[in-house]
Design a protein around this motif. Sequence first.
Motif, PDB file in Angstrom:
ATOM      1  N   SER A 239       0.833  -1.197   0.000  1.00  0.00           N
ATOM      2  CA  SER A 239       0.000   0.000   0.000  1.00  0.00           C
ATOM      3  C   SER A 239       0.870   1.249   0.000  1.00  0.00           C
ATOM      4  CB  SER A 239      -0.911   0.040   1.224  1.00  0.00           C
ATOM      5  OG  SER A 239      -1.783   1.155   1.169  1.00  0.00           O
ATOM      6  N   THR A 240       0.315   2.313  -0.549  1.00  0.00           N
ATOM      7  CA  THR A 240       0.914   3.622  -0.334  1.00  0.00           C
ATOM      8  C   THR A 240       0.681   3.995   1.118  1.00  0.00           C
ATOM      9  OG1 THR A 240       0.369   4.265  -2.600  1.00  0.00           O
ATOM     10  CG2 THR A 240       0.915   6.031  -1.070  1.00  0.00           C
ATOM     11  N   TYR A 241       1.717   4.540   1.762  1.00  0.00           N
ATOM     12  CA  TYR A 241       1.561   4.982   3.143  1.00  0.00           C
ATOM     13  C   TYR A 241       2.445   6.205   3.359  1.00  0.00           C
ATOM     14  CZ  TYR A 241       0.384   4.415   8.078  1.00  0.00           C
ATOM     15  OH  TYR A 241      -0.104   4.601   9.346  1.00  0.00           O
ATOM     16  N   LYS A 242       2.952   6.389   4.524  1.00  0.00           N
ATOM     17  CA  LYS A 242       3.769   7.561   4.835  1.00  0.00           C
ATOM     18  C   LYS A 242       4.894   7.152   5.774  1.00  0.00           C
ATOM     19  CE  LYS A 242       0.454   8.628   8.489  1.00  0.00           C
ATOM     20  NZ  LYS A 242      -0.524   9.575   9.016  1.00  0.00           N
ATOM     21  N   ASN A 243       6.042   7.833   5.652  1.00  0.00           N
ATOM     22  CA  ASN A 243       7.140   7.560   6.576  1.00  0.00           C
ATOM     23  C   ASN A 243       7.097   8.565   7.729  1.00  0.00           C
ATOM     24  OD1 ASN A 243       8.113   9.930   5.463  1.00  0.00           O
ATOM     25  ND2 ASN A 243       9.752   8.943   4.300  1.00  0.00           N
ATOM     26  N   THR A 244       8.082   8.498   8.615  1.00  0.00           N
ATOM     27  CA  THR A 244       8.062   9.367   9.798  1.00  0.00           C
ATOM     28  C   THR A 244       8.178  10.842   9.425  1.00  0.00           C
ATOM     29  OG1 THR A 244      10.451   9.014  10.028  1.00  0.00           O
ATOM     30  CG2 THR A 244       8.989   7.596  11.323  1.00  0.00           C
TER      31      THR A 244
END
Length: 351
Positions: free
Chosen positions: A229-234
């Motif tokens: 999935s597309t997600y986000k890093n910190t």
Amino acid sequence: MTGCKKEISEIHLIPAFKGDTTTLNGLARPTEGIYASYSVFMDFSKGIQTRELRNSWDFGVYCGTENRLIINHTMGAAAIALNKTSLASVTGSDTTALETNNTLRVNGTSGNTANVDPVSGDFAAYLSGTVFAEIKADAESSNVYIVNRGTAGDTVDTPNKRWYKMKVYLVDRSYKIDYALINETTPSRFSTVTIAKDDSYNFRFGSFRSNRANFEPARVNWDIQWGWSTYKNTAGNAITVPDFVLINSGGGVQAAQVVFSGTGATTKSYEDYKFEDQTGVTYSAERDAIGTKWRNLDPAAGTSSVYRDRFFLVKDGEGNVYKLRFLSFIPNDGGRRGRPRIEYRLLEPAA
């Protein structure tokens, strides 16, 4: 005089499945491992898993009252609107700056969240935040979008088949999508697909390569989706993530994490946890309510494994509550990459 026999129709409800231990099979080939080709959907109350190839679709149209189009989060797809309304006027030159600046590039390190569909939040936030603006009925004024199909989990990047242009508008209760490869300027070579809304589904899907496509099961036939999935890093950048778990928030599914060991833990273990132990539990309808919380992924340190100190509660759209734990997903914990093993059990009130 004849008598009339009264007919009585009885409705027999199928009881919810009690639970099982099973393997989510994301592999198309034994050697894929982390690059698992399939997204796997699990329906706990029926004890059924289904799977679909991640690259089988490029866009999905919402079947509810809002008129929205999504792009393929499982492949790291990204898109941007142009100040153009003619498909023929858009060419490869419109992608030059996008390619140079990596504007529509989503990989394992960074990407612009403005060019991908929302990676967190509940279903309403997902719909309201799609890259494609609300779809209108005016075909002439509908903007052209450039779409990068994404390459998450692909080992070979093929730029000439990655860039597409498309525009979307409404015809009654259907979406009409015109599209073409970025350098195609002959209108007779453009493709068009019309996808009608279907109330049984959250979304109906289409593909640049074959017009129509299947992906999500009917709304009531899945609770979680495992895969890329597309997600986000910190840092808040858009990235592509393997072994990610989404809940079916569009189908009314909610989830909660239960940590039962370590500092501050006060609850029972997975084995001992009962229906009545839900007191004080806060369920979340956010799509990433499970997300990556079930596993530690740290190849550099060699410590990748499922977390043994937690499990999850999943409440489906019918109100059934299941406790769910992940048993393995990588050789470190006795598993196999691309085939995570799970256990789920129905929680029932005490008699």
